[in-house]
Design a protein around this motif. Structure first.
Motif, PDB file in Angstrom:
ATOM      1  N   TYR A   1       0.836  -1.197   0.000  1.00 11.84           N
ATOM      2  CA  TYR A   1       0.000   0.000   0.000  1.00 11.84           C
ATOM      3  C   TYR A   1       0.875   1.254   0.000  1.00 11.84           C
ATOM      4  O   TYR A   1       2.103   1.179   0.176  1.00 11.84           O
TER       5      TYR A   1
ATOM      6  N   VAL B   1      -7.743   9.557   3.718  1.00 11.84           N
ATOM      7  CA  VAL B   1      -7.698   8.234   3.094  1.00 11.84           C
ATOM      8  C   VAL B   1      -8.015   8.355   1.607  1.00 11.84           C
ATOM      9  O   VAL B   1      -8.987   9.008   1.215  1.00 11.84           O
TER      10      VAL B   1
ATOM     11  N   THR C   1     -14.957  -1.680   3.768  1.00 15.14           N
ATOM     12  CA  THR C   1     -13.612  -1.871   4.303  1.00 15.14           C
ATOM     13  C   THR C   1     -13.100  -0.470   4.616  1.00 15.14           C
ATOM     14  O   THR C   1     -13.018   0.373   3.718  1.00 15.14           O
TER      15      THR C   1
ATOM     16  N   TRP D   1     -14.729 -10.181   6.411  1.00 16.17           N
ATOM     17  CA  TRP D   1     -14.148  -8.972   5.811  1.00 16.17           C
ATOM     18  C   TRP D   1     -15.241  -7.935   5.559  1.00 16.17           C
ATOM     19  O   TRP D   1     -16.130  -8.140   4.749  1.00 16.17           O
TER      20      TRP D   1
ATOM     21  N   ASP E   1      -6.485  -1.231   8.404  1.00 19.16           N
ATOM     22  CA  ASP E   1      -7.789  -1.441   7.791  1.00 19.16           C
ATOM     23  C   ASP E   1      -8.662  -2.248   8.743  1.00 19.16           C
ATOM     24  O   ASP E   1      -8.162  -3.062   9.529  1.00 19.16           O
TER      25      ASP E   1
ATOM     26  N   THR F   1       0.431  -0.876   5.988  1.00 17.08           N
ATOM     27  CA  THR F   1      -0.921  -0.961   6.535  1.00 17.08           C
ATOM     28  C   THR F   1      -1.186  -2.324   7.165  1.00 17.08           C
ATOM     29  O   THR F   1      -1.046  -3.355   6.504  1.00 17.08           O
TER      30      THR F   1
ATOM     31  N   LYS G   1      -9.292   6.417  -1.656  1.00 18.34           N
ATOM     32  CA  LYS G   1     -10.065   5.211  -1.924  1.00 18.34           C
ATOM     33  C   LYS G   1      -9.289   4.254  -2.833  1.00 18.34           C
ATOM     34  O   LYS G   1      -8.435   4.682  -3.623  1.00 18.34           O
TER      35      LYS G   1
ATOM     36  N   ARG H   1     -10.428   2.396   6.585  1.00 22.49           N
ATOM     37  CA  ARG H   1      -9.000   2.605   6.844  1.00 22.49           C
ATOM     38  C   ARG H   1      -8.815   3.747   7.845  1.00 22.49           C
ATOM     39  O   ARG H   1      -9.515   4.761   7.787  1.00 22.49           O
TER      40      ARG H   1
ATOM     41  N   ILE I   1     -11.338  -6.418   9.144  1.00 17.36           N
ATOM     42  CA  ILE I   1     -10.899  -7.365   8.121  1.00 17.36           C
ATOM     43  C   ILE I   1     -10.461  -8.660   8.781  1.00 17.36           C
ATOM     44  O   ILE I   1     -10.498  -8.811  10.006  1.00 17.36           O
TER      45      ILE I   1
ATOM     46  N   GLY J   1      -3.975  -4.320  10.153  1.00 18.95           N
ATOM     47  CA  GLY J   1      -5.418  -4.492  10.193  1.00 18.95           C
ATOM     48  C   GLY J   1      -5.956  -4.733  11.581  1.00 18.95           C
ATOM     49  O   GLY J   1      -5.210  -4.988  12.531  1.00 18.95           O
TER      50      GLY J   1
ATOM     51  N   PHE K   1     -12.059   6.295  11.338  1.00 20.23           N
ATOM     52  CA  PHE K   1     -11.986   5.436  10.151  1.00 20.23           C
ATOM     53  C   PHE K   1     -12.724   6.098   8.986  1.00 20.23           C
ATOM     54  O   PHE K   1     -13.749   6.756   9.174  1.00 20.23           O
TER      55      PHE K   1
ATOM     56  N   TYR L   1     -12.366   2.885   2.675  1.00 22.20           N
ATOM     57  CA  TYR L   1     -11.320   2.589   1.702  1.00 22.20           C
ATOM     58  C   TYR L   1     -11.938   2.010   0.430  1.00 22.20           C
ATOM     59  O   TYR L   1     -11.592   2.386  -0.672  1.00 22.20           O
TER      60      TYR L   1
END
Length: 388
Positions: free
Chosen positions: A82, A381, A370, A133, A121, A86, A383, A372, A124, A88, A163, A166
């Protein structure tokens, strides 16, 4: 409030107890099997630990009452693909209390920071993305097996912490009691009968051959994705061995062009319809119940886990040909009890897959996010980029 790391059988029990408190009055929720969840956090069973790590906690109040839980993890094979490293978080469950949620999110974020990450993220999975997820935000109904379910207020807990979306994940439902669009079937039958194409459903006696074909198609179909990594054949063998109780070989298809594998299709019976009755435990009584409900055709839904097509054949109608082959199976007496099909999930970054699902006449039924969280709070963030 007290945050406790899960590291022994007693804290594992608390970890599994949390969702039963959250969903005690929610008839839509199917308790996942505790053994399958524990397998995700077992380095002997989850190969993501080969180059990854994970931790989890439960949260209690001053009286020792459970408030929530969370897990944090890093797959180092993916983390640095990424824009920023990143990690999770997932398996989040919490009462409707922002302070409690923030304490859980902060624990996951700090642990990720300490391990060199700049973002995380969530929610997930620590492993493949076809299970556990995404955050459910639309379509609060019984979920297909492996698709997350959560209370509506979770979205606000995530957003209030910081958050951002994403990407969005869409699930489509198809009513099998209604005919497919006529144009779709015309193309499907035409493709299915072209001599240069050949279609086979999975056969356990040829597992090695099909695993090779699966990897060939997967690598061709996803190699252009920005976070692609070659598929490990051992992961497919593990999936087959661990899922024998639910797999139906006649719902797993491969398409070939002059004997070269070019497409795959994996559909499974939606065992959530049985898990609703087992309360997350597969002891001796649970096994007997599972077999009883499976043999009495309690399941009337199926879920497509994965569909992949070699880009060279994505405009050939080959996916229609696979559906035509599957339709012949669904007309058989042994499969007539299936009345609904769930396509899940398609990311908003993948318009080609969305177009395929919609061409069948399926309707968008659920949306997951989802999300991030960037540790540098001055940044926004970006996308997930659309796949061209």
């Amino acid at each position: 409030m007290q945050l406790i790391e899960v590291k022994d059988k007693n804290t594992q029990k608390l970890f599994h107890k949390v969702p039963h408190l959250i969903y005690k009055d929610d008839k839509n929720w199917a308790a996942p099997l505790q053994g399958m969840v524990e397998g995700i956090f077992d380095p002997k069973k989850n190969k993501t630990f080969r180059n990854g790590k994970a931790i989890r906690w439960v949260l209690l109040d001053e009286n020792g009452e459970l408030l929530g839980r969370i897990a944090a993890f890093i797959n180092f094979n993916l983390a640095k693909t990424y824009e920023q490293p990143t990690g999770g978080c997932g398996f989040f469950e919490c009462i409707n209390n922002q302070d409690a949620a923030n304490m859980l999110f902060n624990a996951a974020a700090e642990w990720n920071k300490q391990n060199g990450m700049e973002a995380m993220d969530g929610p997930i999975n620590f492993g493949e993305n076809y299970v556990n997820w995404g955050l459910l935000v639309k379509g609060f109904m019984p979920q297909g097996y492996g698709m997350p379910y959560n209370p509506e207020y979770y979205e606000q807990l995530f957003r209030n912490f910081g958050f951002e979306i994403y990407f969005e994940q869409y699930s489509y439902h198809l009513d099998y009691t209604k005919p497919f669009p006529e144009r779709f079937w015309k193309i499907a039958e035409w493709v299915a009968k072209k001599p240069q194409y050949n279609f086979k459903h999975f056969d356990y006696s040829q597992t090695e051959e099909f695993v090779k074909d699966f990897c060939t198609v997967y690598d061709a179909a996803w190699s252009f994705h920005e976070h692609y990594k070659p598929l490990d054949p051992d992961d497919i063998y593990d999936f087959i061995n661990e899922s024998k109780a639910i797999l139906d070989p006649k719902m797993i298809w491969f398409a070939y062009h002059e004997d070269r594998p070019i497409a795959l299709f994996v559909m499974i019976p939606d065992i959530n319809q049985i898990l609703l009755k087992l309360n997350g435990k597969l002891n001796l009584l649970g096994i007997l119940k599972f077999l009883y409900y499976k043999n009495t055709k309690t399941i009337n839904r199926t879920r497509i886990l994965i569909m992949g097509i070699d880009p060279k054949y994505q405009r050939s109608g080959i996916e229609s040909g696979i559906f035509w082959q599957q339709e012949q199976i669904m007309k058989q007496k042994s499969h007539r009890h299936y009345t609904e099909l769930e396509f899940s999930w398609a990311g908003d970054f993948n318009p080609k897959v969305i177009a395929i699902y919609e061409a069948t006449g399926a309707k968008r039924a659920k949306t997951h996010y989802t999300m991030r969280y960037l540790f540098d709070r001055s940044k926004k963030v970006k996308k997930a980029p659309v796949i061209n």
